[in-house]
Motif scaffolding. Structure first.
Motif, PDB file in Angstrom:
ATOM      1  N   ALA A  74      56.482 -46.312  35.017  1.00 43.09           N
ATOM      2  CA  ALA A  74      55.621 -46.845  33.965  1.00 43.09           C
ATOM      3  C   ALA A  74      55.255 -48.305  34.202  1.00 43.09           C
ATOM      4  CB  ALA A  74      56.294 -46.691  32.607  1.00 43.09           C
ATOM      5  N   ALA A  75      56.087 -49.020  34.981  1.00 45.30           N
ATOM      6  CA  ALA A  75      55.865 -50.448  35.205  1.00 45.30           C
ATOM      7  C   ALA A  75      55.144 -50.747  36.512  1.00 45.30           C
ATOM      8  CB  ALA A  75      57.204 -51.186  35.178  1.00 45.30           C
ATOM      9  N   ALA A  76      54.788 -49.715  37.297  1.00 44.13           N
ATOM     10  CA  ALA A  76      54.203 -49.912  38.617  1.00 44.13           C
ATOM     11  C   ALA A  76      52.742 -50.328  38.535  1.00 44.13           C
ATOM     12  CB  ALA A  76      54.342 -48.641  39.447  1.00 44.13           C
ATOM     13  N   ASP A  77      52.235 -50.857  39.643  1.00 48.02           N
ATOM     14  CA  ASP A  77      50.822 -51.220  39.733  1.00 48.02           C
ATOM     15  C   ASP A  77      49.951 -50.011  40.048  1.00 48.02           C
ATOM     16  OD1 ASP A  77      51.187 -54.173  39.519  1.00 48.02           O
ATOM     17  OD2 ASP A  77      52.324 -53.847  41.355  1.00 48.02           O
ATOM     18  N   THR A  78      50.458 -49.122  40.885  1.00 51.76           N
ATOM     19  CA  THR A  78      49.777 -47.867  41.209  1.00 51.76           C
ATOM     20  C   THR A  78      50.767 -46.732  41.002  1.00 51.76           C
ATOM     21  OG1 THR A  78      48.312 -48.890  42.842  1.00 51.76           O
ATOM     22  CG2 THR A  78      48.632 -46.513  43.014  1.00 51.76           C
ATOM     23  N   VAL A  79      50.354 -45.710  40.277  1.00 54.81           N
ATOM     24  CA  VAL A  79      51.202 -44.550  40.004  1.00 54.81           C
ATOM     25  C   VAL A  79      50.551 -43.331  40.637  1.00 54.81           C
ATOM     26  CG1 VAL A  79      52.153 -43.036  38.229  1.00 54.81           C
ATOM     27  CG2 VAL A  79      52.098 -45.522  37.865  1.00 54.81           C
ATOM     28  N   ILE A  80      51.302 -42.615  41.471  1.00 58.93           N
ATOM     29  CA  ILE A  80      50.769 -41.450  42.174  1.00 58.93           C
ATOM     30  C   ILE A  80      51.561 -40.218  41.768  1.00 58.93           C
ATOM     31  CG2 ILE A  80      50.285 -40.407  44.420  1.00 58.93           C
ATOM     32  CD1 ILE A  80      50.111 -43.209  45.592  1.00 58.93           C
ATOM     33  N   VAL A  81      50.849 -39.208  41.288  1.00 58.38           N
ATOM     34  CA  VAL A  81      51.461 -37.923  40.933  1.00 58.38           C
ATOM     35  C   VAL A  81      51.009 -36.911  41.979  1.00 58.38           C
ATOM     36  CG1 VAL A  81      51.779 -36.178  39.154  1.00 58.38           C
ATOM     37  CG2 VAL A  81      51.338 -38.561  38.498  1.00 58.38           C
ATOM     38  N   PRO A  82      51.890 -36.501  42.892  1.00 53.00           N
ATOM     39  CA  PRO A  82      51.474 -35.640  43.998  1.00 53.00           C
ATOM     40  C   PRO A  82      51.449 -34.153  43.664  1.00 53.00           C
ATOM     41  CG  PRO A  82      53.755 -36.257  44.296  1.00 53.00           C
ATOM     42  CD  PRO A  82      53.283 -36.966  43.049  1.00 53.00           C
ATOM     43  N   GLY A  83      51.722 -33.800  42.416  1.00 51.05           N
ATOM     44  CA  GLY A  83      51.691 -32.400  42.017  1.00 51.05           C
ATOM     45  C   GLY A  83      52.499 -32.195  40.756  1.00 51.05           C
ATOM     46  N   VAL A  84      52.484 -30.970  40.269  1.00 48.82           N
ATOM     47  CA  VAL A  84      53.340 -30.585  39.149  1.00 48.82           C
ATOM     48  C   VAL A  84      54.069 -29.310  39.548  1.00 48.82           C
ATOM     49  CG1 VAL A  84      51.906 -31.646  37.359  1.00 48.82           C
ATOM     50  CG2 VAL A  84      51.485 -29.271  38.045  1.00 48.82           C
ATOM     51  N   ALA A  85      55.193 -29.051  38.897  1.00 48.08           N
ATOM     52  CA  ALA A  85      55.995 -27.885  39.245  1.00 48.08           C
ATOM     53  C   ALA A  85      55.306 -26.584  38.855  1.00 48.08           C
ATOM     54  CB  ALA A  85      57.369 -27.986  38.572  1.00 48.08           C
ATOM     55  N   ASP A  86      54.546 -26.594  37.766  1.00 44.95           N
ATOM     56  CA  ASP A  86      53.926 -25.376  37.262  1.00 44.95           C
ATOM     57  C   ASP A  86      52.591 -25.739  36.627  1.00 44.95           C
ATOM     58  OD1 ASP A  86      53.195 -22.979  36.157  1.00 44.95           O
ATOM     59  OD2 ASP A  86      54.910 -22.807  34.809  1.00 44.95           O
ATOM     60  N   VAL A  87      51.491 -25.291  37.239  1.00 46.85           N
ATOM     61  CA  VAL A  87      50.164 -25.644  36.726  1.00 46.85           C
ATOM     62  C   VAL A  87      49.872 -24.972  35.393  1.00 46.85           C
ATOM     63  CG1 VAL A  87      49.170 -26.142  38.991  1.00 46.85           C
ATOM     64  CG2 VAL A  87      49.106 -23.807  38.100  1.00 46.85           C
ATOM     65  N   ARG A  88      50.642 -23.958  35.035  1.00 44.97           N
ATOM     66  CA  ARG A  88      50.444 -23.272  33.760  1.00 44.97           C
ATOM     67  C   ARG A  88      51.460 -23.702  32.700  1.00 44.97           C
ATOM     68  NH1 ARG A  88      48.887 -19.956  37.759  1.00 44.97           N
ATOM     69  NH2 ARG A  88      46.894 -18.857  37.476  1.00 44.97           N
ATOM     70  N   GLY A  89      52.408 -24.514  33.091  1.00 39.98           N
ATOM     71  CA  GLY A  89      53.446 -24.932  32.167  1.00 39.98           C
ATOM     72  C   GLY A  89      53.160 -26.284  31.550  1.00 39.98           C
ATOM     73  N   PRO A  90      53.978 -26.672  30.574  1.00 35.80           N
ATOM     74  CA  PRO A  90      53.789 -27.972  29.927  1.00 35.80           C
ATOM     75  C   PRO A  90      54.274 -29.115  30.806  1.00 35.80           C
ATOM     76  CG  PRO A  90      55.745 -26.895  29.066  1.00 35.80           C
ATOM     77  CD  PRO A  90      55.100 -25.908  29.991  1.00 35.80           C
ATOM     78  N   VAL A  91      53.736 -30.276  30.565  1.00 38.30           N
ATOM     79  CA  VAL A  91      54.212 -31.511  31.187  1.00 38.30           C
ATOM     80  C   VAL A  91      55.125 -32.186  30.182  1.00 38.30           C
ATOM     81  CG1 VAL A  91      53.528 -33.747  32.133  1.00 38.30           C
ATOM     82  CG2 VAL A  91      52.128 -31.715  32.570  1.00 38.30           C
ATOM     83  N   SER A 111      46.190 -38.937  41.339  1.00 34.66           N
ATOM     84  CA  SER A 111      46.793 -37.613  41.481  1.00 34.66           C
ATOM     85  C   SER A 111      46.352 -36.989  42.789  1.00 34.66           C
ATOM     86  CB  SER A 111      46.416 -36.695  40.316  1.00 34.66           C
ATOM     87  OG  SER A 111      45.049 -36.316  40.385  1.00 34.66           O
ATOM     88  N   ILE A 112      47.234 -36.160  43.342  1.00 41.54           N
ATOM     89  CA  ILE A 112      46.939 -35.355  44.518  1.00 41.54           C
ATOM     90  C   ILE A 112      47.136 -33.900  44.120  1.00 41.54           C
ATOM     91  CG2 ILE A 112      47.561 -34.833  46.913  1.00 41.54           C
ATOM     92  CD1 ILE A 112      48.697 -37.667  47.131  1.00 41.54           C
ATOM     93  N   CYS A 113      46.216 -33.047  44.503  1.00 46.09           N
ATOM     94  CA  CYS A 113      46.337 -31.610  44.279  1.00 46.09           C
ATOM     95  C   CYS A 113      46.587 -31.319  42.796  1.00 46.09           C
ATOM     96  CB  CYS A 113      47.435 -31.045  45.173  1.00 46.09           C
ATOM     97  SG  CYS A 113      47.417 -29.244  45.339  1.00 46.09           S
ATOM     98  N   SER A 114      47.670 -30.588  42.477  1.00 44.28           N
ATOM     99  CA  SER A 114      47.925 -30.179  41.093  1.00 44.28           C
ATOM    100  C   SER A 114      48.405 -31.327  40.216  1.00 44.28           C
ATOM    101  CB  SER A 114      48.945 -29.044  41.060  1.00 44.28           C
ATOM    102  OG  SER A 114      50.196 -29.461  41.565  1.00 44.28           O
ATOM    103  N   GLY A 115      48.600 -32.517  40.779  1.00 47.88           N
ATOM    104  CA  GLY A 115      48.980 -33.670  39.967  1.00 47.88           C
ATOM    105  C   GLY A 115      47.963 -33.989  38.888  1.00 47.88           C
ATOM    106  N   ALA A 116      46.729 -33.503  39.072  1.00 47.78           N
ATOM    107  CA  ALA A 116      45.700 -33.722  38.050  1.00 47.78           C
ATOM    108  C   ALA A 116      46.103 -33.117  36.712  1.00 47.78           C
ATOM    109  CB  ALA A 116      44.370 -33.133  38.513  1.00 47.78           C
ATOM    110  N   PHE A 117      46.921 -32.058  36.723  1.00 46.91           N
ATOM    111  CA  PHE A 117      47.351 -31.437  35.468  1.00 46.91           C
ATOM    112  C   PHE A 117      48.223 -32.397  34.660  1.00 46.91           C
ATOM    113  CE2 PHE A 117      45.904 -27.863  37.855  1.00 46.91           C
ATOM    114  CZ  PHE A 117      45.507 -26.915  36.920  1.00 46.91           C
ATOM    115  N   ALA A 118      49.008 -33.222  35.334  1.00 48.76           N
ATOM    116  CA  ALA A 118      49.832 -34.200  34.616  1.00 48.76           C
ATOM    117  C   ALA A 118      48.956 -35.281  33.989  1.00 48.76           C
ATOM    118  CB  ALA A 118      50.862 -34.823  35.553  1.00 48.76           C
TER     119      ALA A 118
END
Length: 323
Positions: A74-91, A111-118
């Motif tokens: 939360a305190a970083a300058d750039t945050v990268i989410v490279p995916g999520v565990a389940d694209v149909r599940g909750p974050v 975000s990379i790949c499924s990280g967009a869901f987050a």
């Protein structure tokens, strides 16, 4: 002239999670985590973060353990989410809160790949254009109708929030971040270290249409591409390229298309536009001279192809990126 060293390095935080595929995380670590003595700029301080301090299972049968929690993310300058565990599940509510906190602070969210869901679950893609892996695009649109999903591009740069398509498309976006932060020369150096071309069809426009073409073995097409890169200022025809590759023109066009996804002449044009970028950034040479130096036969032709590729004019690009 040496630039002053900043008081601290920019912090890049990447999320690790249980059940993740390691490729996307590895791309982030490769680009932001390795020291770069070959570039004369301060690099990044990479933090691998997770929601839990417990070991995380990765696809392939191994585990990893992150040293940092969501507070660091939360305190970083750039945050990268490279995916999520389940694209149909909750974050998780905790991750949503951390992403919103980072965004509110002014961090760059990626975000990379499924990280967009987050990012979408955190409401950070509402009203924005975004992308994800093509096989998830319809699901992302269905689950988050306020997002304008574009499944035709490798990445979308929307300023403070950036999204990429699946897997290797993350490399395109991460190199785009390097270009934005440090310019074309540094991005090119990092690309060479990764053994991928520093420029793809579409250059560094916000919406890149073509795929990354790895530089592999010394086959005929690769040999012709290397020759072309050394002769961009000269007239280049398909016949020239085919001769270097020791092929007929018809065979060369077929092999080139299969390997790169585009035609030889379109590729040459994209490389000429790409070669003009460092000159626009770092020199005061007239636009006309730069166009001629990279092989365009006239200033009109240079401006036409540059604008078509980069979605802006050479002069506007220079104003935006010139040191």
């Amino acid at each position: 002239m040496l630039l002053p060293v900043p008081s601290r390095l920019p912090v890049v935080a990447v999320l690790a999670f249980d059940g993740m595929a390691p490729f996307e995380l590895g791309c982030v670590v490769e680009i932001f985590g390795l020291s770069r003595p070959e570039v004369d700029v301060p690099w990044y301080d990479l933090k691998v973060c997770a929601e839990t301090p417990e070991p995380l299972r990765a696809v392939g049968g191994f585990t990893l353990q992150a040293q940092h929690g969501l507070d660091v993310l939360a305190a970083a300058d750039t945050v990268i989410v490279p995916g999520v565990a389940d694209v149909r599940g909750p974050v998780s509510a905790e991750l949503v809160a951390a992403l919103r906190q980072a965004h509110a602070r002014g961090a760059r969210l990626v975000s990379i790949c499924s990280g967009a869901f987050a990012l979408a679950a955190a409401g950070l893609l509402d009203g924005r254009e975004a992308t994800t892996h093509w096989k998830y695009a319809d699901l992302l649109q269905h689950r988050f109708p306020e997002v304008r999903v574009n499944a035709e591009v490798l990445y979308v740069d929307d300023g403070d929030v950036l999204t990429s398509a699946g897997s290797a498309a993350g490399l395109d976006l991460l190199l785009h971040l390097i270009r934005n932060d440090h310019g074309a020369n540094v991005a090119n150096t990092v690309a060479r270290r990764l053994v991928i071309p520093p420029h793809r069809e579409g250059g560094q426009a916000q919406f890149i249409q073509a795929a990354v073409t790895p530089v592999t073995d010394d086959d005929a097409v690769t040999r012709a591409m290397g020759w072309a890169l050394g002769h961009l200022a000269e007239p280049i025809t398909v016949a020239d390229l085919a001769r270097v590759a020791c092929m007929s023109e018809r065979s060369f066009i077929r092999h080139f298309k299969r390997q790169t996804g585009t035609s030889p002449l379109k590729w040459v044009i994209s490389q000429r536009v790409a070669a003009s970028l460092p000159m626009l950034e770092s020199t005061a040479a007239p636009v006309e001279e730069i166009g001629a130096a990279v092989g365009f036969e006239s200033p009109v032709t240079f401006r036409h192809h540059f604008t078509r590729t980069m979605r802006t004019s050479p002069s506007a690009y220079r104003r935006a990126f010139s040191a």
